[in-house]
Design a protein around this motif. Structure first.
Motif, PDB file in Angstrom:
ATOM      1  N   ARG A  17       0.837  -1.197   0.000  1.00  0.00           N
ATOM      2  CA  ARG A  17       0.000   0.000   0.000  1.00  0.00           C
ATOM      3  C   ARG A  17       0.869   1.243   0.000  1.00  0.00           C
ATOM      4  NH1 ARG A  17      -4.601  -1.849   4.283  1.00  0.00           N
ATOM      5  NH2 ARG A  17      -5.592  -3.341   2.899  1.00  0.00           N
ATOM      6  N   GLU A  18       0.326   2.258  -0.633  1.00  0.00           N
ATOM      7  CA  GLU A  18       1.039   3.532  -0.659  1.00  0.00           C
ATOM      8  C   GLU A  18       0.020   4.662  -0.655  1.00  0.00           C
ATOM      9  OE1 GLU A  18       1.727   3.912  -5.443  1.00  0.00           O
ATOM     10  OE2 GLU A  18       3.116   2.696  -4.284  1.00  0.00           O
ATOM     11  N   TRP A  19       0.484   5.828  -0.281  1.00  0.00           N
ATOM     12  CA  TRP A  19      -0.385   6.996  -0.287  1.00  0.00           C
ATOM     13  C   TRP A  19      -0.492   7.528  -1.708  1.00  0.00           C
ATOM     14  CZ3 TRP A  19      -3.391   8.151   3.658  1.00  0.00           C
ATOM     15  CH2 TRP A  19      -3.043   7.684   4.921  1.00  0.00           C
ATOM     16  N   VAL A  20      -1.718   7.631  -2.194  1.00  0.00           N
ATOM     17  CA  VAL A  20      -1.967   8.074  -3.558  1.00  0.00           C
ATOM     18  C   VAL A  20      -2.574   9.472  -3.517  1.00  0.00           C
ATOM     19  CG1 VAL A  20      -3.244   7.594  -5.689  1.00  0.00           C
ATOM     20  CG2 VAL A  20      -2.339   5.696  -4.305  1.00  0.00           C
ATOM     21  N   ASP A  21      -1.981  10.388  -4.254  1.00  0.00           N
ATOM     22  CA  ASP A  21      -2.463  11.766  -4.342  1.00  0.00           C
ATOM     23  C   ASP A  21      -3.734  11.785  -5.195  1.00  0.00           C
ATOM     24  OD1 ASP A  21      -2.923  14.461  -5.011  1.00  0.00           O
ATOM     25  OD2 ASP A  21      -0.776  14.911  -5.047  1.00  0.00           O
ATOM     26  N   VAL A  22      -4.845  12.258  -4.616  1.00  0.00           N
ATOM     27  CA  VAL A  22      -6.111  12.300  -5.363  1.00  0.00           C
ATOM     28  C   VAL A  22      -6.602  13.735  -5.546  1.00  0.00           C
ATOM     29  CG1 VAL A  22      -6.846   9.951  -4.852  1.00  0.00           C
ATOM     30  CG2 VAL A  22      -7.419  11.785  -3.242  1.00  0.00           C
ATOM     31  N   ARG A 102     -15.005  -1.745   1.798  1.00  0.00           N
ATOM     32  CA  ARG A 102     -13.570  -1.524   1.987  1.00  0.00           C
ATOM     33  C   ARG A 102     -13.335  -0.038   2.227  1.00  0.00           C
ATOM     34  NH1 ARG A 102      -8.335  -2.673  -1.888  1.00  0.00           N
ATOM     35  NH2 ARG A 102      -6.844  -1.874  -0.372  1.00  0.00           N
ATOM     36  N   VAL A 103     -12.750   0.273   3.362  1.00  0.00           N
ATOM     37  CA  VAL A 103     -12.459   1.670   3.687  1.00  0.00           C
ATOM     38  C   VAL A 103     -10.961   1.921   3.521  1.00  0.00           C
ATOM     39  CG1 VAL A 103     -14.443   1.984   5.207  1.00  0.00           C
ATOM     40  CG2 VAL A 103     -12.285   1.135   6.156  1.00  0.00           C
ATOM     41  N   TYR A 104     -10.643   3.178   3.309  1.00  0.00           N
ATOM     42  CA  TYR A 104      -9.258   3.578   3.059  1.00  0.00           C
ATOM     43  C   TYR A 104      -8.875   4.720   3.988  1.00  0.00           C
ATOM     44  CZ  TYR A 104     -10.080   1.198  -1.400  1.00  0.00           C
ATOM     45  OH  TYR A 104     -10.385   0.278  -2.353  1.00  0.00           O
ATOM     46  N   PRO A 105      -7.670   4.667   4.571  1.00  0.00           N
ATOM     47  CA  PRO A 105      -7.188   5.827   5.327  1.00  0.00           C
ATOM     48  C   PRO A 105      -7.020   7.034   4.398  1.00  0.00           C
ATOM     49  CG  PRO A 105      -5.855   3.867   5.781  1.00  0.00           C
ATOM     50  CD  PRO A 105      -6.730   3.546   4.606  1.00  0.00           C
ATOM     51  N   THR A 106      -7.271   8.199   4.944  1.00  0.00           N
ATOM     52  CA  THR A 106      -7.078   9.437   4.180  1.00  0.00           C
ATOM     53  C   THR A 106      -6.204  10.388   4.985  1.00  0.00           C
ATOM     54  OG1 THR A 106      -9.019  10.518   5.125  1.00  0.00           O
ATOM     55  CG2 THR A 106      -9.366   9.255   3.116  1.00  0.00           C
ATOM     56  N   ARG A 107      -5.583  11.311   4.286  1.00  0.00           N
ATOM     57  CA  ARG A 107      -4.843  12.376   4.963  1.00  0.00           C
ATOM     58  C   ARG A 107      -4.711  13.558   4.012  1.00  0.00           C
ATOM     59  NH1 ARG A 107       1.354  10.020   5.292  1.00  0.00           N
ATOM     60  NH2 ARG A 107       1.944  10.468   3.148  1.00  0.00           N
ATOM     61  N   VAL A 108      -4.430  14.706   4.613  1.00  0.00           N
ATOM     62  CA  VAL A 108      -4.208  15.920   3.827  1.00  0.00           C
ATOM     63  C   VAL A 108      -2.799  16.405   4.125  1.00  0.00           C
ATOM     64  CG1 VAL A 108      -4.961  18.300   3.411  1.00  0.00           C
ATOM     65  CG2 VAL A 108      -6.657  16.512   3.913  1.00  0.00           C
ATOM     66  N   ARG A 109      -2.030  16.625   3.073  1.00  0.00           N
ATOM     67  CA  ARG A 109      -0.676  17.155   3.207  1.00  0.00           C
ATOM     68  C   ARG A 109      -0.504  18.286   2.202  1.00  0.00           C
ATOM     69  NH1 ARG A 109      -0.845  14.404   7.051  1.00  0.00           N
ATOM     70  NH2 ARG A 109       0.669  12.955   7.902  1.00  0.00           N
ATOM     71  N   ARG A 110      -0.074  19.432   2.731  1.00  0.00           N
ATOM     72  CA  ARG A 110       0.186  20.607   1.880  1.00  0.00           C
ATOM     73  C   ARG A 110      -0.976  20.891   0.938  1.00  0.00           C
ATOM     74  NH1 ARG A 110       5.833  18.226   0.779  1.00  0.00           N
ATOM     75  NH2 ARG A 110       6.924  18.795   2.661  1.00  0.00           N
ATOM     76  N   ARG A 112      -3.216  18.916  -0.231  1.00  0.00           N
ATOM     77  CA  ARG A 112      -3.621  17.865  -1.160  1.00  0.00           C
ATOM     78  C   ARG A 112      -4.140  16.655  -0.375  1.00  0.00           C
ATOM     79  NH1 ARG A 112      -2.515  19.173  -6.256  1.00  0.00           N
ATOM     80  NH2 ARG A 112      -2.903  17.054  -6.993  1.00  0.00           N
ATOM     81  N   VAL A 113      -5.069  15.940  -0.994  1.00  0.00           N
ATOM     82  CA  VAL A 113      -5.701  14.773  -0.361  1.00  0.00           C
ATOM     83  C   VAL A 113      -4.984  13.505  -0.822  1.00  0.00           C
ATOM     84  CG1 VAL A 113      -7.840  13.456  -0.114  1.00  0.00           C
ATOM     85  CG2 VAL A 113      -7.912  15.966  -0.242  1.00  0.00           C
ATOM     86  N   PHE A 114      -4.720  12.629   0.136  1.00  0.00           N
ATOM     87  CA  PHE A 114      -4.081  11.347  -0.175  1.00  0.00           C
ATOM     88  C   PHE A 114      -4.937  10.214   0.379  1.00  0.00           C
ATOM     89  CE2 PHE A 114      -0.740  14.427  -0.321  1.00  0.00           C
ATOM     90  CZ  PHE A 114       0.135  13.970  -1.295  1.00  0.00           C
ATOM     91  N   ILE A 115      -4.973   9.114  -0.360  1.00  0.00           N
ATOM     92  CA  ILE A 115      -5.664   7.900   0.061  1.00  0.00           C
ATOM     93  C   ILE A 115      -4.646   6.773   0.058  1.00  0.00           C
ATOM     94  CG2 ILE A 115      -7.387   6.176  -0.602  1.00  0.00           C
ATOM     95  CD1 ILE A 115      -9.062   8.453  -1.726  1.00  0.00           C
TER      96      ILE A 115
END
Ligand code: FES
Length: 117
Positions: A17-22, A102-110, A112-115
């Motif tokens: 798994r990796e953080w994907v910029d969406v 299926r749920v996915y972790p999310t985060r916001v960096r600078r 931008r949204v990442f999943i």
């Protein structure tokens, strides 16, 4: 993706798994839902009560788009087809435990949204 990566994802999905910029957070207005494609999977991203929550945009019951469902204040999305609800934190369905989204972790960096997928 090479065949070795595909095998690794199938055998050890968490290891690959990796953080994907969406996209920019601006594209996720408050109290809205947006469907994005992440590594070949449609994912519904809900932005409600100041939080982002992501769940596969395919109802585990019979495949309806959860992004077209109703978001409730208790953190559940109600499927538009047969009204089952799914917890956006766990994916669990309180009406029928045999169905889990299926749920996915999310985060916001600078901004931008990442999943994580
Ligand atoms: S397809 Fe979602 S509850 Fe039946």
């Amino acid at each position: 993706m090479g065949w070795l990566s595909a095998v690794a994802r199938a055998v050890l999905p968490s290891a690959t798994r990796e953080w994907v910029d969406v996209g920019p957070l601006d594209e996720y207005p408050a109290e809205s839902v947006r469907c994005v494609r992440v590594r070949g999977v449609d994912v519904a991203v809900f932005h409600a009560d100041g939080r982002l929550a992501a769940i596969a945009d395919v109802c585990p019951h019979m495949g309806a788009a959860l992004s077209e469902g109703v978001l409730h204040g208790d953190g559940h999305v109600q499927c538009p087809a047969h009204d089952m609800r799914f917890d956006l934190r766990t994916g669990r369905c309180p009406e029928s435990p045999m169905y889990t989204g299926r749920v996915y972790p999310t985060r916001v960096r600078r901004g931008r949204v990442f999943i994580r997928s």
